[in-house]
Design a protein around this motif. Structure first.
Motif, mmCIF file in Angstrom:
data_model
loop_
_atom_site.group_PDB
_atom_site.id
_atom_site.type_symbol
_atom_site.label_atom_id
_atom_site.label_comp_id
_atom_site.label_asym_id
_atom_site.label_seq_id
_atom_site.Cartn_x
_atom_site.Cartn_y
_atom_site.Cartn_z
ATOM 1 N N MET A 101 26.866 -1.628 5.778
ATOM 2 C CA MET A 101 28.054 -1.930 6.503
ATOM 3 C C MET A 101 27.802 -2.523 7.764
ATOM 4 S SD MET A 101 30.251 1.533 5.437
ATOM 5 C CE MET A 101 31.849 0.946 5.948
ATOM 6 N N LYS A 102 26.748 -2.063 8.401
ATOM 7 C CA LYS A 102 26.286 -2.717 9.654
ATOM 8 C C LYS A 102 25.825 -4.100 9.302
ATOM 9 C CE LYS A 102 24.895 1.363 12.288
ATOM 10 N NZ LYS A 102 23.531 1.953 12.911
ATOM 11 N N ILE A 103 25.094 -4.594 8.357
ATOM 12 C CA ILE A 103 24.609 -5.834 8.152
ATOM 13 C C ILE A 103 25.966 -6.545 7.997
ATOM 14 C CG2 ILE A 103 23.494 -7.175 6.505
ATOM 15 C CD1 ILE A 103 21.467 -4.958 6.461
ATOM 16 N N ALA A 104 26.808 -6.200 6.962
ATOM 17 C CA ALA A 104 27.966 -6.837 6.636
ATOM 18 C C ALA A 104 28.876 -7.077 7.801
ATOM 19 C CB ALA A 104 28.771 -6.220 5.629
ATOM 20 N N LYS A 105 29.101 -6.301 8.919
ATOM 21 C CA LYS A 105 29.651 -6.785 10.008
ATOM 22 C C LYS A 105 28.980 -7.633 10.586
ATOM 23 C CE LYS A 105 31.667 -4.063 13.888
ATOM 24 N NZ LYS A 105 31.926 -3.052 14.538
ATOM 25 N N VAL A 106 27.653 -7.630 10.957
ATOM 26 C CA VAL A 106 26.970 -8.931 11.800
ATOM 27 C C VAL A 106 27.395 -10.225 11.242
ATOM 28 C CG1 VAL A 106 24.576 -9.870 12.104
ATOM 29 C CG2 VAL A 106 25.044 -7.402 12.451
ATOM 30 N N PHE A 107 27.588 -10.334 9.819
ATOM 31 C CA PHE A 107 27.865 -11.701 9.142
ATOM 32 C C PHE A 107 29.311 -11.774 8.893
ATOM 33 C CE2 PHE A 107 23.546 -10.738 7.423
ATOM 34 C CZ PHE A 107 22.823 -11.749 8.260
ATOM 35 N N ASP A 108 30.139 -10.897 9.466
ATOM 36 C CA ASP A 108 31.626 -10.886 9.300
ATOM 37 C C ASP A 108 31.890 -10.911 7.821
ATOM 38 O OD1 ASP A 108 34.241 -10.970 10.220
ATOM 39 O OD2 ASP A 108 34.264 -13.096 10.789
ATOM 40 N N LYS A 109 31.121 -10.212 7.034
ATOM 41 C CA LYS A 109 31.615 -10.354 5.539
ATOM 42 C C LYS A 109 31.898 -8.855 5.010
ATOM 43 C CE LYS A 109 29.922 -14.524 4.714
ATOM 44 N NZ LYS A 109 30.915 -15.511 4.086
ATOM 45 N N ARG A 110 32.570 -9.098 3.969
ATOM 46 C CA ARG A 110 32.581 -7.158 3.195
ATOM 47 C C ARG A 110 31.433 -6.859 2.610
ATOM 48 N NH1 ARG A 110 37.053 -9.524 -0.680
ATOM 49 N NH2 ARG A 110 35.033 -9.588 -1.792
ATOM 50 N N VAL A 111 30.955 -5.840 2.317
ATOM 51 C CA VAL A 111 29.763 -5.297 2.148
ATOM 52 C C VAL A 111 29.502 -6.035 0.513
ATOM 53 C CG1 VAL A 111 28.526 -3.207 1.211
ATOM 54 C CG2 VAL A 111 29.804 -3.352 3.067
ATOM 55 N N GLU A 112 30.697 -6.187 0.044
ATOM 56 C CA GLU A 112 30.398 -6.700 -1.515
ATOM 57 C C GLU A 112 29.989 -8.173 -1.481
ATOM 58 O OE1 GLU A 112 33.392 -5.378 -0.553
ATOM 59 O OE2 GLU A 112 33.357 -3.501 -1.314
ATOM 60 N N GLU A 113 30.223 -9.024 -0.455
ATOM 61 C CA GLU A 113 29.668 -10.377 -0.199
ATOM 62 C C GLU A 113 28.244 -10.161 -0.156
ATOM 63 O OE1 GLU A 113 33.388 -12.908 1.374
ATOM 64 O OE2 GLU A 113 33.279 -11.111 2.442
ATOM 65 N N VAL A 114 27.814 -9.242 0.630
ATOM 66 C CA VAL A 114 26.380 -9.124 1.024
ATOM 67 C C VAL A 114 25.433 -8.506 0.036
ATOM 68 C CG1 VAL A 114 24.788 -8.248 3.001
ATOM 69 C CG2 VAL A 114 27.115 -9.166 3.566
ATOM 70 N N PHE A 115 26.012 -7.411 -0.404
ATOM 71 C CA PHE A 115 25.148 -6.656 -1.590
ATOM 72 C C PHE A 115 25.966 -6.739 -2.925
ATOM 73 C CE2 PHE A 115 24.151 -5.159 2.524
ATOM 74 C CZ PHE A 115 22.770 -5.043 2.474
ATOM 75 N N ILE A 116 25.225 -6.968 -4.160
ATOM 76 C CA ILE A 116 25.733 -6.983 -5.284
ATOM 77 C C ILE A 116 24.982 -6.083 -6.100
ATOM 78 C CG2 ILE A 116 25.964 -8.893 -7.179
ATOM 79 C CD1 ILE A 116 25.092 -10.090 -3.824
ATOM 80 N N LEU A 117 25.942 -5.411 -6.914
ATOM 81 C CA LEU A 117 25.567 -4.426 -7.617
ATOM 82 C C LEU A 117 25.292 -4.875 -9.113
ATOM 83 C CD1 LEU A 117 25.089 -1.141 -7.950
ATOM 84 C CD2 LEU A 117 27.373 -0.969 -8.766
ATOM 85 N N GLU A 118 24.086 -4.786 -9.794
ATOM 86 C CA GLU A 118 23.721 -5.320 -11.087
ATOM 87 C C GLU A 118 23.559 -4.125 -11.853
ATOM 88 O OE1 GLU A 118 20.348 -7.526 -10.427
ATOM 89 O OE2 GLU A 118 21.329 -9.229 -9.269
#
Length: 79
Positions: free
Chosen positions: A59-76
């Motif tokens: 969540m912290k990483i996503a916030k830095v990039f102004d993205k949703r968590v799902e846009e940064v991390f992809i569940l495979e």
């Protein structure tokens, strides 16, 4: 506080766009690490897929990039 999860064999895999997003903003690993409160080594491990970020760190990483968590991390699916 532990931010890393060791990827278990046969477990669901998590891919991420951290490297791409960081590079698109001309940000160093050290800068991202400082912004989210971890070490550069943690960012290296996440980018390489060796470790999966905890929900809090994701969540912290996503916030830095102004993205949703799902846009940064992809569940495979691991099946």
């Amino acid at each position: 506080m532990v931010y890393l999860r060791w990827a278990k064999k046969g477990a669901t895999k998590m891919d991420n766009n951290v490297f791409r997003l960081r590079k698109s903003r001309k940000m160093t690993q050290e800068e991202l690490a400082r912004l989210v409160g971890v070490t550069r080594q943690t960012i290296i491990s996440i980018e390489s897929g060796k470790y999966t970020a905890s929900l809090t760190l994701a969540m912290k990483i996503a916030k830095v990039f102004d993205k949703r968590v799902e846009e940064v991390f992809i569940l495979e699916d691991g099946d």
